[in-house]
Design a protein around this motif. Structure first.
Motif, short mmCIF file in Angstrom:
data_model
loop_
_atom_site.label_atom_id
_atom_site.label_comp_id
_atom_site.label_asym_id
_atom_site.label_seq_id
_atom_site.Cartn_x
_atom_site.Cartn_y
_atom_site.Cartn_z
N ASP A 1 0.82 -1.21 0.00
CA ASP A 1 0.00 0.00 0.00
C ASP A 1 0.85 1.26 0.00
O ASP A 1 0.35 2.35 -0.32
CB ASP A 1 -0.96 0.01 1.19
CG ASP A 1 -0.25 -0.12 2.52
OD1 ASP A 1 0.92 -0.55 2.55
OD2 ASP A 1 -0.86 0.19 3.57
N LEU A 2 2.15 1.13 0.32
CA LEU A 2 3.07 2.27 0.26
C LEU A 2 3.88 2.27 -1.03
O LEU A 2 4.89 2.95 -1.15
CB LEU A 2 4.00 2.27 1.48
CG LEU A 2 3.31 2.33 2.84
CD1 LEU A 2 4.34 2.43 3.96
CD2 LEU A 2 2.32 3.49 2.92
N HIS A 3 3.45 1.43 -1.99
CA HIS A 3 4.04 1.38 -3.33
C HIS A 3 5.47 0.85 -3.33
O HIS A 3 6.31 1.29 -4.13
CB HIS A 3 3.97 2.76 -4.00
CG HIS A 3 2.58 3.16 -4.38
ND1 HIS A 3 2.17 3.36 -5.67
CD2 HIS A 3 1.48 3.40 -3.62
CE1 HIS A 3 0.90 3.71 -5.70
NE2 HIS A 3 0.45 3.73 -4.45
N GLN B 1 13.07 3.15 3.02
CA GLN B 1 12.03 4.02 2.47
C GLN B 1 12.15 4.19 0.97
O GLN B 1 11.15 4.45 0.29
CB GLN B 1 12.07 5.38 3.17
CG GLN B 1 11.59 5.36 4.61
CD GLN B 1 11.47 6.76 5.20
OE1 GLN B 1 12.02 7.73 4.68
NE2 GLN B 1 10.74 6.86 6.31
N SER C 1 9.79 2.47 -1.53
CA SER C 1 8.51 3.06 -1.89
C SER C 1 8.66 3.96 -3.11
O SER C 1 9.45 4.91 -3.11
CB SER C 1 7.96 3.88 -0.71
OG SER C 1 6.88 4.70 -1.14
N HIS D 1 8.14 7.55 -2.27
CA HIS D 1 9.34 8.21 -1.74
C HIS D 1 10.26 8.63 -2.88
O HIS D 1 10.74 9.78 -2.92
CB HIS D 1 10.06 7.28 -0.78
CG HIS D 1 11.31 7.86 -0.18
ND1 HIS D 1 12.52 7.88 -0.86
CD2 HIS D 1 11.55 8.45 1.02
CE1 HIS D 1 13.43 8.46 -0.11
NE2 HIS D 1 12.86 8.81 1.03
N LEU E 1 -1.45 7.87 -0.78
CA LEU E 1 -0.72 7.65 0.48
C LEU E 1 -1.59 8.02 1.68
O LEU E 1 -1.58 7.32 2.70
CB LEU E 1 0.57 8.47 0.48
CG LEU E 1 1.41 8.42 1.76
CD1 LEU E 1 1.79 6.97 2.12
CD2 LEU E 1 2.66 9.26 1.62
N ALA F 1 -2.52 5.39 4.61
CA ALA F 1 -2.20 5.66 6.01
C ALA F 1 -3.45 5.59 6.89
O ALA F 1 -3.40 5.13 8.04
CB ALA F 1 -1.55 7.04 6.14
N ARG G 1 -4.29 2.05 8.01
CA ARG G 1 -3.36 1.37 8.91
C ARG G 1 -3.70 1.66 10.37
O ARG G 1 -4.39 2.63 10.68
CB ARG G 1 -1.92 1.81 8.61
CG ARG G 1 -1.40 1.29 7.28
CD ARG G 1 0.09 1.40 7.20
NE ARG G 1 0.62 0.68 6.04
CZ ARG G 1 1.83 0.14 6.01
NH1 ARG G 1 2.63 0.24 7.05
NH2 ARG G 1 2.25 -0.48 4.93
N GLU H 1 5.46 2.84 10.04
CA GLU H 1 6.04 2.81 8.70
C GLU H 1 5.46 3.92 7.82
O GLU H 1 6.19 4.68 7.19
CB GLU H 1 5.81 1.44 8.05
CG GLU H 1 6.53 1.30 6.71
CD GLU H 1 6.31 -0.06 6.07
OE1 GLU H 1 7.18 -0.50 5.30
OE2 GLU H 1 5.26 -0.67 6.34
N ALA H 2 4.13 4.02 7.81
CA ALA H 2 3.50 5.05 6.99
C ALA H 2 3.77 6.45 7.55
O ALA H 2 4.10 7.38 6.80
CB ALA H 2 1.99 4.81 6.91
N LEU I 1 7.28 7.55 6.72
CA LEU I 1 7.40 7.94 5.32
C LEU I 1 6.82 9.32 5.09
O LEU I 1 7.43 10.17 4.41
CB LEU I 1 6.70 6.91 4.44
CG LEU I 1 6.62 7.22 2.94
CD1 LEU I 1 8.01 7.34 2.34
CD2 LEU I 1 5.80 6.15 2.22
#
Length: 286
Positions: free
Chosen positions: A126-128, A150, A153, A156, A184, A188, A191, A197-198, A201
């Motif tokens: 989900d964070l690519h 990171q 992602s 990022h 994003l 987030a 979650r 983690e999210a 980022l």
């Protein structure tokens, strides 16, 4: 690496290997096959390991496998989440947090990816962060397996590395930036509130990218589900494609696949992409 636990690791790998039929992982069952499941060299190929290294693992010898190698083996052997956790335990490695780069790819998604042989496809978090790509996706988007932390992602990299933007025409950059920021925020929100983690980022991007900070302040929130986009390929030029998303039940992973947009020449270009992918595999095999 030689202990009772590592001997058990080898036995566990062997038992999982022997239960898988070649056609389940996209391999052709030859007439002279003498084993009920996969051969050791086939598992090594699927996991991106050398045959000698995998043979050592099954013997309970050799070096301790890395977390990246364990994730690759779990995918190659189609392990369930419980089996994946057991594999990490036997290798004396911490079980990765769900959603990270070493996340266990949902077996159903991996099975679908294996069957998508004529179109570029990949599974991302989900964070690519890309978890696995088929050969056509590598040929279209580049090999995304070398990023860590990171930087794994794509969101990022998009906001911190200008090189990441070469995949889209420059005039499409604002649209992509807005869509990635909104995606994003949606990820987030799904979650757990204690997830770091999210939030980490997001904090990094707010600090490093004024563009991201401006978009984040707009509070747009929307998952990317179906996109029509233009992709820039170094050999084929611009491809107009539809990007389709299939989400896992918890939303932490998604299967992406690309089809040619109707009314464009992208179908012919994707046919040429298959030739590039085949050549890449041949060169890698050499």
């Amino acid at each position: 690496m030689k202990s009772a636990k590592h001997t058990e690791l080898g036995a566990f790998l062997r038992s999982r290997r022997e239960r898988i039929r070649p056609e389940e992982v996209g391999l052709v069952r030859g007439p002279r096959r003498r084993v009920p499941g996969l051969r050791r060299d086939e598992v090594a190929q699927l996991a991106g390991a050398s045959v000698d290294y995998y043979n050592e693992l099954e013997r309970g010898a050799g070096s301790q496998p890395s977390e990246q190698m364990l994730a690759a083996l779990a995918r190659a052997l189609r392990l369930t989440a419980d089996e994946r956790d057991h594999l990490y335990h036997l290798a004396d490695r911490p079980v990765p947090v769900q959603g990270g780069l070493s996340s266990h790819v949902h077996p159903g998604m991996l099975d679908l990816l294996t069957r998508l042989t004529s179109t570029p496809a990949q599974v991302i978090t989900d964070l690519h962060a890309t978890l696995v790509q088929n050969p056509l996706a590598v040929a279209l988007l580049g090999d995304q397996s070398g990023f860590h932390g990171q930087e794994a992602s794509f969101i990022h990299r998009w906001f911190t590395d200008p090189e990441a933007r070469r995949i889209y025409p420059e005039e499409d950059h604002p649209t992509q930036s807005r869509a990635l920021a909104a995606d994003l925020r949606a990820a987030a929100a799904r979650r757990d509130a204690r997830d770091t983690e999210a939030s980490s980022l997001i904090a990094t991007l707010l600090h490093r990218s004024p563009e991201f900070a401006e978009l984040w302040a707009e509070h747009d929130v929307a998952f990317r589900r179906n996109d029509r986009k233009r992709l820039v390929h170094p050999a084929l030029g611009v491809l107009d494609v539809n990007c389709l998303h299939l989400f896992s039940e918890d939303g932490r992973q998604r299967l992406l696949w690309f089809t040619p947009a109707v009314g464009t020449d992208s179908a012919d270009k994707l046919d040429l992409l298959a030739v590039i992918a085949t050549q890449r595999l041949t060169d890698h095999g050499d």
